[in-house]
Scaffold this motif. Structure first.
Motif, mmCIF file in Angstrom:
data_model
loop_
_atom_site.group_PDB
_atom_site.id
_atom_site.type_symbol
_atom_site.label_atom_id
_atom_site.label_comp_id
_atom_site.label_asym_id
_atom_site.label_seq_id
_atom_site.Cartn_x
_atom_site.Cartn_y
_atom_site.Cartn_z
ATOM 1 N N THR A 182 -9.260 5.490 6.511
ATOM 2 C CA THR A 182 -8.814 4.259 5.877
ATOM 3 C C THR A 182 -8.081 3.410 6.911
ATOM 4 O O THR A 182 -7.260 3.913 7.676
ATOM 5 C CB THR A 182 -7.875 4.575 4.698
ATOM 6 O OG1 THR A 182 -8.581 5.347 3.732
ATOM 7 C CG2 THR A 182 -7.374 3.298 4.055
ATOM 8 N N LYS A 208 3.710 0.505 -3.412
ATOM 9 C CA LYS A 208 2.966 0.319 -4.666
ATOM 10 C C LYS A 208 3.878 -0.159 -5.806
ATOM 11 O O LYS A 208 3.738 0.263 -6.958
ATOM 12 C CB LYS A 208 2.260 1.614 -5.068
ATOM 13 C CG LYS A 208 1.187 2.064 -4.085
ATOM 14 C CD LYS A 208 0.554 3.370 -4.530
ATOM 15 C CE LYS A 208 -0.686 3.717 -3.727
ATOM 16 N NZ LYS A 208 -0.493 3.738 -2.279
ATOM 17 N N SER A 220 -13.581 -7.751 -1.469
ATOM 18 C CA SER A 220 -14.711 -6.815 -1.360
ATOM 19 C C SER A 220 -15.986 -7.477 -0.842
ATOM 20 O O SER A 220 -16.744 -6.884 -0.058
ATOM 21 C CB SER A 220 -14.994 -6.181 -2.728
ATOM 22 O OG SER A 220 -13.919 -5.384 -3.130
ATOM 23 N N SER A 253 -9.243 -2.986 -0.892
ATOM 24 C CA SER A 253 -8.119 -3.250 -1.781
ATOM 25 C C SER A 253 -7.188 -4.254 -1.106
ATOM 26 O O SER A 253 -6.779 -4.028 0.029
ATOM 27 C CB SER A 253 -7.345 -1.964 -2.089
ATOM 28 O OG SER A 253 -6.207 -2.231 -2.878
ATOM 29 N N PRO A 254 -6.923 -5.376 -1.784
ATOM 30 C CA PRO A 254 -7.334 -5.763 -3.137
ATOM 31 C C PRO A 254 -8.820 -6.106 -3.226
ATOM 32 O O PRO A 254 -9.432 -6.513 -2.242
ATOM 33 C CB PRO A 254 -6.459 -6.986 -3.426
ATOM 34 C CG PRO A 254 -6.099 -7.538 -2.091
ATOM 35 C CD PRO A 254 -5.983 -6.367 -1.169
ATOM 36 N N GLU A 255 -9.375 -5.945 -4.425
ATOM 37 C CA GLU A 255 -10.816 -6.116 -4.630
ATOM 38 C C GLU A 255 -11.286 -7.542 -4.377
ATOM 39 O O GLU A 255 -12.487 -7.768 -4.163
ATOM 40 C CB GLU A 255 -11.192 -5.700 -6.045
ATOM 41 C CG GLU A 255 -11.059 -4.202 -6.286
ATOM 42 C CD GLU A 255 -11.565 -3.804 -7.657
ATOM 43 O OE1 GLU A 255 -12.073 -4.688 -8.382
ATOM 44 O OE2 GLU A 255 -11.457 -2.619 -8.005
ATOM 45 N N TYR A 294 0.472 -6.904 -1.513
ATOM 46 C CA TYR A 294 -0.297 -5.822 -0.877
ATOM 47 C C TYR A 294 0.066 -5.657 0.603
ATOM 48 O O TYR A 294 -0.761 -5.216 1.406
ATOM 49 C CB TYR A 294 -1.798 -6.070 -1.027
ATOM 50 C CG TYR A 294 -2.266 -6.151 -2.460
ATOM 51 C CD1 TYR A 294 -2.604 -4.992 -3.166
ATOM 52 C CD2 TYR A 294 -2.363 -7.374 -3.116
ATOM 53 C CE1 TYR A 294 -3.035 -5.056 -4.489
ATOM 54 C CE2 TYR A 294 -2.802 -7.456 -4.440
ATOM 55 C CZ TYR A 294 -3.120 -6.294 -5.121
ATOM 56 O OH TYR A 294 -3.532 -6.363 -6.425
ATOM 57 N N THR A 300 -6.853 -3.068 2.639
ATOM 58 C CA THR A 300 -7.100 -1.655 2.925
ATOM 59 C C THR A 300 -8.589 -1.387 2.767
ATOM 60 O O THR A 300 -9.164 -1.609 1.691
ATOM 61 C CB THR A 300 -6.290 -0.755 1.987
ATOM 62 O OG1 THR A 300 -4.901 -1.074 2.113
ATOM 63 C CG2 THR A 300 -6.497 0.707 2.331
ATOM 64 N N PRO A 317 0.801 -1.237 0.000
ATOM 65 C CA PRO A 317 0.000 0.000 0.000
ATOM 66 C C PRO A 317 0.828 1.279 0.000
ATOM 67 O O PRO A 317 0.376 2.308 -0.520
ATOM 68 C CB PRO A 317 -0.818 -0.119 1.294
ATOM 69 C CG PRO A 317 -0.885 -1.580 1.578
ATOM 70 C CD PRO A 317 0.405 -2.158 1.082
ATOM 71 N N LYS A 325 -15.198 0.245 0.110
ATOM 72 C CA LYS A 325 -14.252 -0.301 -0.854
ATOM 73 C C LYS A 325 -13.171 -1.077 -0.119
ATOM 74 O O LYS A 325 -12.854 -0.785 1.041
ATOM 75 C CB LYS A 325 -13.612 0.806 -1.701
ATOM 76 C CG LYS A 325 -14.559 1.429 -2.713
ATOM 77 C CD LYS A 325 -13.823 2.364 -3.642
ATOM 78 C CE LYS A 325 -14.781 2.935 -4.672
ATOM 79 N NZ LYS A 325 -14.079 3.865 -5.620
#
Length: 428
Positions: free
Chosen positions: A217, A120, A189, A184-186, A169, A174, A117, A182
């Motif tokens: 966050t 990146k 979700s 991350s990673p999706e 990640y 996150t 995060p 939301k």
């Protein structure tokens, strides 16, 4: 009235502490008086040590309890930093691989920066994407998910991600809920619920809970396993990833990523436990085909730290474990090695300053430039600070000030530490 009295006692104790420190430094005959007064201060119910070494004169100028063992907490990261500088190149060894035409076989080295995060970094992802056929070897680590002696109830906290050979990640999800939920990673979700819960994740599965009152966050560690990593890789690479039991015959090559100093600095300045653990795994990747924190530690103790004044009990990279035991003498010795082997300019960039950019939230000392470059280490009832001090005349001292098992608020300990180090700064 009670508050004013306590404040008066606290600052009187600090003044006495500093005065007797200065008297003690003037003449060895006064050490006995200093020790007596030191033990009568509020620290007398805790265990504490101070060692100060003058680099210019290569002379120890003060030592109280320097040979006693302390729980170092994140002062352990100083030793992890030194380990990295001994074994790792300037650029992180991101992957080991063998390529055959348009096919690649690869394995992780413990590199923590891949899709992290903060960093990146996708350098290794872009490298793998060049190949049409991708095989991943995930069986090159002997690590458990946590280090020995870590607190089990930290499993859902940002500072306690699991260790792994191929972290992705930062091994955290996150989460944010503004303006909408939301993750991350999706991939995760559909595994997040907005609700109040005792923990932010189920202990042994990737079911997450985000308190609706939290607007910031947050990062929550996810449970790592081969299937999760394979799915994450597939999603980011846009192609299938096959798992293999072993590498083909032949020498492995190493693909390098971001500068190691960016990882060292983040570890030291943010006291990042995940980065510290992965640095030891990275170091072991240069020693063996099997990633092992224990291999890195044992090699350091046998090869580069065999001359420590007192041999430590050293079990992890971050200092999360209360099993770790180091003496202030040994930390000063390692700090000397770092200063001898790394340029001071580079070294002081890696260590946090005692100012608003590093160790403390605000700098409340007008007329003084920050003069302490040091790593703190703390958890309940423990606060340590070890590093470098620049005196008013420009001399550089090494120090280790360790405090274990106190019951006073930790900010009082920090006040003691700063008052003492400030007096050394002014005197020399």
């Amino acid at each position: 009235m009670y508050h004013s009295y306590n404040q008066g006692v606290k600052y009187l104790a600090i003044t006495r502490f500093v005065v007797f420190f200065l008297l003690a430094s003037c003449s060895s005959s006064r050490f006995a008086s200093f020790e007596s007064k030191l033990e009568s201060a509020p620290l007398n119910r805790s265990f504490h040590s101070l060692v100060v070494f003058n680099i210019d004169k290569q002379k120890e100028i003060y030592n109280h309890n320097g040979g006693r063992y302390f729980t170092p907490a994140s002062n352990t990261k100083i030793v992890t930093l030194y380990t990295g500088t001994k074994f790792l190149p300037q650029q992180v060894p991101a992957l080991k691989y063998i390529s055959q035409n348009d096919t690649i076989y690869f394995e992780g080295t413990g590199d923590p920066s891949l899709l992290h995060p903060y960093f990146k970094d996708s350098t290794a992802i872009r490298f793998i994407q060049k190949y049409n056929t991708v095989f991943w070897h995930p069986y090159n680590s002997s690590e458990d998910r946590y280090g020995p002696g870590w607190a089990w109830e930290d499993f859902d906290t940002y500072f306690s991600p699991e260790k792994s050979a191929l972290p992705l990640y930062g091994n955290v999800v996150t989460l944010f809920n503004v303006p909408e939920l939301k993750a991350s990673p999706e991939l995760f979700s559909d595994s997040v619920q907005v609700k109040e819960a005792k923990f932010r994740r189920e202990e042994f599965q990737n079911q997450f809970y985000l308190n609706p009152k939290i607007k910031d966050t947050i990062e929550v560690p996810f449970v790592t396993d081969m299937a999760i990593s394979q799915r994450l890789l597939r999603d980011v690479l846009g192609k299938e990833i096959a798992v293999v039991d072993e590498f083909p015959q032949g020498p492995k090559e190493t693909f390098h990523g971001i500068p190691m100093d960016s990882i060292y600095k983040r570890m030291m300045h943010k006291s990042d436990n995940f980065l510290a653990e992965q640095i030891l795994m990275l170091a072991s990747s240069t020693l063996s085909d099997t990633l092992s924190t224990k291999t890195a530690i044992n090699t350091m103790l046998d090869k580069h730290l065999s001359d420590l004044p007192q041999q430590p009990r050293w079990v992890d990279g971050s200092g999360l474990s209360r099993y770790n035991l180091f003496t202030p003498n040994s930390l000063v010795h390692i700090l000397k090695k770092l200063h001898n082997e790394i340029s001071q300019e580079r070294l002081f960039q890696l260590f946090p300053m005692w100012d608003a950019t590093g160790t403390v939230d605000t700098w409340n000392h007008p007329g003084f430039q920050p003069f302490i470059f040091a790593k703190s280490g703390s958890f309940g009832n423990h606060y340590n600070l070890s590093g470098y001090l620049i005196t008013r005349s420009g001399k550089v001292f090494i120090f280790s000030f360790m405090n274990n098992h106190f019951r006073v608020p930790s900010h009082e300990i920090r006040t003691y530490i700063f008052a003492t180090l400030k007096s050394i700064h002014e005197r020399y």
